[in-house]
Design a protein around this motif. Structure first.
Motif, PDB file in Angstrom:
ATOM      1  N   UNK A 265     -66.081 -55.932 -51.377  1.00 36.85           N
ATOM      2  CA  UNK A 265     -65.744 -57.290 -51.802  1.00 36.85           C
ATOM      3  C   UNK A 265     -64.860 -57.265 -53.048  1.00 36.85           C
ATOM      4  N   UNK A 266     -65.186 -56.395 -53.988  1.00 42.75           N
ATOM      5  CA  UNK A 266     -64.431 -56.331 -55.245  1.00 42.75           C
ATOM      6  C   UNK A 266     -62.984 -55.914 -54.985  1.00 42.75           C
ATOM      7  N   UNK A 267     -62.793 -54.884 -54.159  1.00 44.71           N
ATOM      8  CA  UNK A 267     -61.433 -54.406 -53.880  1.00 44.71           C
ATOM      9  C   UNK A 267     -60.627 -55.463 -53.126  1.00 44.71           C
ATOM     10  N   UNK A 268     -61.248 -56.117 -52.138  1.00 48.41           N
ATOM     11  CA  UNK A 268     -60.517 -57.138 -51.373  1.00 48.41           C
ATOM     12  C   UNK A 268     -60.202 -58.359 -52.229  1.00 48.41           C
ATOM     13  N   UNK A 269     -61.035 -58.623 -53.243  1.00 43.59           N
ATOM     14  CA  UNK A 269     -60.780 -59.777 -54.110  1.00 43.59           C
ATOM     15  C   UNK A 269     -59.495 -59.601 -54.911  1.00 43.59           C
ATOM     16  N   UNK A 270     -59.109 -58.352 -55.183  1.00 46.32           N
ATOM     17  CA  UNK A 270     -57.873 -58.099 -55.928  1.00 46.32           C
ATOM     18  C   UNK A 270     -56.681 -58.700 -55.187  1.00 46.32           C
ATOM     19  N   UNK A 271     -56.660 -58.536 -53.860  1.00 46.88           N
ATOM     20  CA  UNK A 271     -55.565 -59.090 -53.061  1.00 46.88           C
ATOM     21  C   UNK A 271     -55.591 -60.612 -53.107  1.00 46.88           C
ATOM     22  N   UNK A 272     -56.788 -61.183 -52.982  1.00 44.61           N
ATOM     23  CA  UNK A 272     -56.867 -62.646 -53.007  1.00 44.61           C
ATOM     24  C   UNK A 272     -56.332 -63.194 -54.321  1.00 44.61           C
ATOM     25  N   UNK A 273     -56.770 -62.616 -55.454  1.00 51.56           N
ATOM     26  CA  UNK A 273     -56.339 -63.148 -56.744  1.00 51.56           C
ATOM     27  C   UNK A 273     -54.849 -62.924 -56.970  1.00 51.56           C
ATOM     28  N   UNK A 274     -54.314 -61.843 -56.426  1.00 49.05           N
ATOM     29  CA  UNK A 274     -52.870 -61.624 -56.529  1.00 49.05           C
ATOM     30  C   UNK A 274     -52.108 -62.737 -55.819  1.00 49.05           C
ATOM     31  N   UNK A 275     -52.662 -63.207 -54.706  1.00 50.24           N
ATOM     32  CA  UNK A 275     -52.039 -64.311 -53.976  1.00 50.24           C
ATOM     33  C   UNK A 275     -52.298 -65.646 -54.672  1.00 50.24           C
ATOM     34  N   UNK A 276     -53.540 -65.861 -55.079  1.00 48.66           N
ATOM     35  CA  UNK A 276     -53.895 -67.131 -55.715  1.00 48.66           C
ATOM     36  C   UNK A 276     -53.067 -67.382 -56.972  1.00 48.66           C
ATOM     37  N   UNK A 277     -52.863 -66.353 -57.779  1.00 45.52           N
ATOM     38  CA  UNK A 277     -52.153 -66.527 -59.043  1.00 45.52           C
ATOM     39  C   UNK A 277     -50.662 -66.774 -58.863  1.00 45.52           C
ATOM     40  N   UNK A 278     -50.174 -66.700 -57.622  1.00 47.52           N
ATOM     41  CA  UNK A 278     -48.795 -67.112 -57.370  1.00 47.52           C
ATOM     42  C   UNK A 278     -48.605 -68.599 -57.667  1.00 47.52           C
ATOM     43  N   UNK A 279     -49.697 -69.358 -57.645  1.00 50.13           N
ATOM     44  CA  UNK A 279     -49.603 -70.782 -57.979  1.00 50.13           C
ATOM     45  C   UNK A 279     -49.046 -70.987 -59.380  1.00 50.13           C
ATOM     46  N   UNK A 280     -49.218 -69.973 -60.251  1.00 49.11           N
ATOM     47  CA  UNK A 280     -48.721 -70.066 -61.617  1.00 49.11           C
ATOM     48  C   UNK A 280     -47.446 -69.248 -61.829  1.00 49.11           C
ATOM     49  N   UNK A 281     -47.002 -68.537 -60.785  1.00 47.27           N
ATOM     50  CA  UNK A 281     -45.823 -67.676 -60.955  1.00 47.27           C
ATOM     51  C   UNK A 281     -44.748 -68.094 -59.949  1.00 47.27           C
TER      52      UNK A 281
END
Length: 476
Positions: A265-281
């Motif tokens: 779960x922790x490793x897969x969450x890295x991908x999710x947050x990388x995508x989610x934070x595109x909202x600010x980039x």
């Protein structure tokens, strides 16, 4: 308020508003950062994406250190006050930043302040409830609503920026923190002392404060020499991965099984947050450049779009909580891994919607704002399926003697997601040679489609990993 007073600690309303104002200030800074760099300083998209990713990464990693200092040395209250003052200073420096050196110093000060403040106000709230208090979850739900109200209110910053400029807008973030600290000071008399720490001398506190200043200098250098960070931080991520493997192998059979699932779960969450934070980039730049800012005659700003995600959380959060409770009563509640699969898939759907929107511009080459709100709604559903579930999974799956460490690692993984976000955002970087809206739309179409494919691939892989984990755990 009477109900809150009768069932919850008297400190809750004060902590609620303190955190609300802190998040208000933080999301002003994070939401405007990439726009500030490209518009005020004239940075290229590539450089702005990289710095935004490093900033996001360090902001989420810093609470790991701040939580340790609060647990062992400073205590929650002192850490919150120190963090608040550093945040006030950081936003003030951002408002006054006329040179690159001052700009990087401002970001570094915000990182240090966030590290001291963010984990410890939540930790302090937890100490105000007895371990088996039935109102604990409701109290944290109220607190979480405060976080998102602050984030939603930060959407007003775009109107302030358009009317008064960058300096006043960042000063508004600093004022928000001042209000938050004043609120916290009024609530101090209602906070029950629970930490038993050894007294710290004033001399040692001065030394620790000096270390914070040195940390700001070091972080400023890291942000300025961002190419160095691109090597150091991934290296640190590899070290973390090796550490997780070794830690898992050291446990007994039952704990190894649980940590295997949690690490997935922790490793897969890295991908999710990388995508989610595109909202600010990257998505933030897309909205600023190519999305129509008028909805049914209502003028919008770029900041309204990313703030809408917090509004969706406030509206949908109770519905999701009720759904899990109802499904749990009927033994039909999906596993944490299943929720992660669906959550990452929804993030992919959100970026697929953004990619599709670029195919339907108006005559001026602009995109209808409803496309973005719809895409952000899908991404919000993904967040609700992943973020609170991940926090719950840490407390459920981590061995009792490792809960604190694994919670820290969860947030550190979010930080690495921020770093990765800056890297993949470059797919959507618009070069100076792309001057027409049509050229820019092609670039963003490709980037958002790539983000969607990344999410879909990770969701599919995680689905099959879940089947493998199920076989392994059943056989053991």
């Amino acid at each position: 308020m009477d109900a809150v007073k009768s069932h919850h600690p008297r400190a809750l309303p004060f902590l609620f508003f303190t955190e609300m104002w802190e998040r208000f200030g933080f999301y002003i800074a994070q939401g405007l950062l990439v726009l500030y760099m490209t518009q005020h300083y004239g940075f290229s998209d590539d450089i702005s994406d990289t710095i935004s990713g490093i900033f996001a990464g360090l902001v989420y990693i810093s609470p790991f250190v701040g939580g340790f200092l609060a647990d062992r040395i400073l205590g929650f209250k002192t850490s919150i006050i120190w963090g608040g003052f550093f945040l006030i200073a950081g936003y003030a420096l951002l408002a006054l930043s006329s040179t690159f050196a001052l700009f990087y110093t401002a970001l570094a000060t915000i990182i240090v302040g966030n590290g001291l403040f963010k984990p410890n106000i939540s930790g302090l709230l937890g100490t105000q409830y007895a371990p088996n208090d039935p109102h604990r979850d409701a109290g944290f739900t109220i607190f979480y609503i405060g976080i998102n109200i602050g984030a939603a209110l930060s959407g007003l910053s775009g109107y302030v920026k358009n009317a008064f400029g960058w300096n006043i807008t960042f000063a508004m973030a600093s004022i928000g923190l001042i209000i938050g600290l004043i609120t916290f000071s009024f609530g101090l008399k209602y906070i029950k002392p629970t930490q038993q720490l050894k007294p710290v001398t004033r001399k040692f506190k001065y030394q620790l404060f000096l270390y914070c200043i040195l940390a700001i200098i070091g972080l400023s250098f890291l942000l300025k020499i961002h190419s160095l960070a691109n090597y150091l931080l991934p290296g640190a991520g590899l070290v973390l991965l090796v550490f997780l493997v070794v830690l898992t192998l050291q446990q007994n059979a039952e704990y190894r099984k649980r940590l295997l699932i949690l690490n997935t779960l922790i490793v897969s969450s890295i991908i999710f947050w990388a995508l989610f934070l595109q909202l600010f980039i990257s998505a933030n730049l897309f909205v600023d450049r190519l999305v129509d800012k008028n909805l049914f005659g209502i003028p919008l700003t770029t900041t309204v779009f990313y703030a809408s995600e917090s509004v969706f959380i406030i509206l949908l959060g109770p519905l999701f909580a009720w759904s899990w409770q109802t499904l749990g009563k009927n033994d039909r509640n999906p596993s944490p891994v299943s929720k992660f699969v669906i959550g990452i898939f929804f993030a992919g759907l959100g970026f697929f919607a953004l990619s599709t929107s670029t195919l339907y511009p108006d005559s001026a080459g602009m995109i209808h704002p409803l496309w973005v709100f719809f895409a952000y709604l899908l991404i919000t559903i993904g967040e609700l399926l992943l973020s609170p579930i991940g926090l719950s999974a840490v407390t459920l799956l981590a061995p009792p003697h490792l809960v604190g460490m694994m919670m820290g690692i969860w947030f550190v993984a979010t930080g690495f997601g921020g770093l990765f976000a800056g890297m993949i955002a470059k797919i959507g970087s618009v070069p100076e040679t792309a001057v027409t809206n049509a050229e820019k739309l092609v670039i963003y179409h490709t980037a958002f489609l790539d983000f969607a494919y990344l999410a879909f691939v990770v969701a599919i892989v995680l689905f099959f990993v879940q089947l493998l984990l199920k076989k392994l755990t059943q056989s053991s």
